[in-house]
Design an enzyme around this catalytic site. Sequence first.
Site, PDB file in Angstrom:
ATOM      1  N   ARG A   1       7.285 -10.304  -5.481  1.00  0.00           N
ATOM      2  CA  ARG A   1       6.551 -10.384  -6.843  1.00  0.00           C
ATOM      3  C   ARG A   1       6.004  -8.987  -7.225  1.00  0.00           C
ATOM      4  NH1 ARG A   1       2.814 -12.716  -3.452  1.00  0.00           N
ATOM      5  NH2 ARG A   1       4.269 -14.567  -3.256  1.00  0.00           N
TER       6      ARG A   1
ATOM      7  N   ASP B   1      10.188  -6.188  -4.682  1.00  0.00           N
ATOM      8  CA  ASP B   1       9.253  -6.836  -3.984  1.00  0.00           C
ATOM      9  C   ASP B   1       9.432  -8.613  -4.357  1.00  0.00           C
ATOM     10  OD1 ASP B   1       6.985  -7.633  -2.359  1.00  0.00           O
ATOM     11  OD2 ASP B   1       6.498  -5.619  -2.827  1.00  0.00           O
TER      12      ASP B   1
ATOM     13  N   ASP C   1      13.153 -11.302  -2.737  1.00  0.00           N
ATOM     14  CA  ASP C   1      12.573 -11.683  -0.957  1.00  0.00           C
ATOM     15  C   ASP C   1      13.844 -11.261  -0.208  1.00  0.00           C
ATOM     16  OD1 ASP C   1      12.104 -13.206   1.065  1.00  0.00           O
ATOM     17  OD2 ASP C   1      11.993 -15.072   0.184  1.00  0.00           O
ATOM     18  N   ILE C   2      13.495 -10.468   0.720  1.00  0.00           N
ATOM     19  CA  ILE C   2      14.159  -9.735   1.558  1.00  0.00           C
ATOM     20  C   ILE C   2      15.080 -10.811   2.521  1.00  0.00           C
ATOM     21  CG2 ILE C   2      12.856  -8.854   3.408  1.00  0.00           C
ATOM     22  CD1 ILE C   2      16.010  -7.192   2.312  1.00  0.00           C
TER      23      ILE C   2
ATOM     24  N   GLN D   1       0.916  -1.430  -0.081  1.00  0.00           N
ATOM     25  CA  GLN D   1       0.129  -0.051  -0.006  1.00  0.00           C
ATOM     26  C   GLN D   1       0.653   1.314  -0.079  1.00  0.00           C
ATOM     27  OE1 GLN D   1      -2.084   0.850   3.628  1.00  0.00           O
ATOM     28  NE2 GLN D   1      -3.747   2.072   2.590  1.00  0.00           N
TER      29      GLN D   1
ATOM     30  N   TYR E   1       3.169  -8.464  15.505  1.00  0.00           N
ATOM     31  CA  TYR E   1       3.368  -7.317  14.454  1.00  0.00           C
ATOM     32  C   TYR E   1       3.974  -6.179  15.411  1.00  0.00           C
ATOM     33  CZ  TYR E   1       2.705  -3.486  11.490  1.00  0.00           C
ATOM     34  OH  TYR E   1       2.599  -1.869  10.727  1.00  0.00           O
TER      35      TYR E   1
HETATM   36  N1  SER Z   1      -2.269  -0.213   9.536  1.00  0.00           N
HETATM   37  C1  SER Z   1      -1.547  -1.121  10.245  1.00  0.00           C
HETATM   38  C2  SER Z   1      -2.316  -2.323  10.739  1.00  0.00           C
HETATM   39  O1  SER Z   1      -3.331  -2.303  10.894  1.00  0.00           O
HETATM   40  C3  SER Z   1      -0.951  -0.425  11.637  1.00  0.00           C
HETATM   41  O2  SER Z   1       0.415  -0.206  11.633  1.00  0.00           O
HETATM   42  O3  SER Z   1      -1.763  -3.485  10.940  1.00  0.00           O
END
Ligand code: SER
Length: 319
Positions: free
Chosen positions: A38, A36, A54-55, A14, A146
């Site tokens: 792909r 990226d 692929d990093i 994005q 995350y």
């Molecule tokens: N937009 C992100 C997420 O929702 C937040 O860093 O994971």
Amino acid sequence: MSTEKILVIGSCGQLGTELVESLREIYGESNVIASDIRKSDSEVFQSGPFETLDILDAQRFKEILMKYKPKQVYHLAALLSATAEKNPEFAWKLNMDGLFHVLDAAKEEGSGIGRVYWPSSIAAFGPNTPRFGTPQYGPMDPTTMYGVTKYTGELLIQYYHNRYGVDIRSLRYPGLIGYKSEPGGGTTDYAVAIYHDALRDGKHECFLGEGTTLPMLYMPDALKATLEVMHAPSEKIGMRMSYNLAGMSFAPEEIAASIQKHLPNFSISYNPDYRQAIANSWPAVIDDSLARDHWGWSPEYDLDAMTTDMLLNIKEIYF
Ligand code: SER
């Protein structure tokens, strides 16, 4: 025109899609190398070099660095919050090993990499972080994988700056909203889908409940902040973790009301799923005064200005 090369890793996401477009306007199409795992169909990637990367593949990454000798690297490849919860082990691997590969390349003597960008997120905060006026420094207890990778990454970039002098810049993005590219796997993604649903179907079923206020940022402001922090002279970057960054904050019913000013028949319903718990652990309103003080950050869009612009542009897609 500068001949300085810039590598964008994770360019088809994005943010990457729009960032490549902006960077190519500034630095010239052939100087911005998109990469990226792909290639996406977006037209952006027809306008200049693209490399499959692929990093996690350190050898391939080295080859690309040798080929282009980039002065700047934007490292955006990561699993976002909702996707990471489905595969936490892989999220740790991709988000952390990927960052290590970039930092280790940047610290090499003679690498030529002068500056690195890496995004953090509001996910670095947790349930014990103050939800309103969330400070730059305060309790950080992320509960998602995350968030764990983002907070760890922040400590790591600070370490690489202090220990090896790597000039890495970073922002804690709120949810990013734009019309040119799709979000993928985030908890804030509803705030993009809602505009598409409003124009296409006149209704939206939200995966977050009423009253779930989250910090958000319109893409033109996100691009502005990213380029500003990367272009700021080093002495302005007085903090070497990730800067708090704010644009606006709203709950689903507030974005719905903003859409209804243009589409009075639009309706929203609520069906919260596992992403509600993620959203509940995040702040509502961020204090970004450090970014304002250090390098002059100031957003341009509020909720209604964003809605007007989003609807205008998305209409072109459907009508
Ligand atoms: N937009 C992100 C997420 O929702 C937040 O860093 O994971």
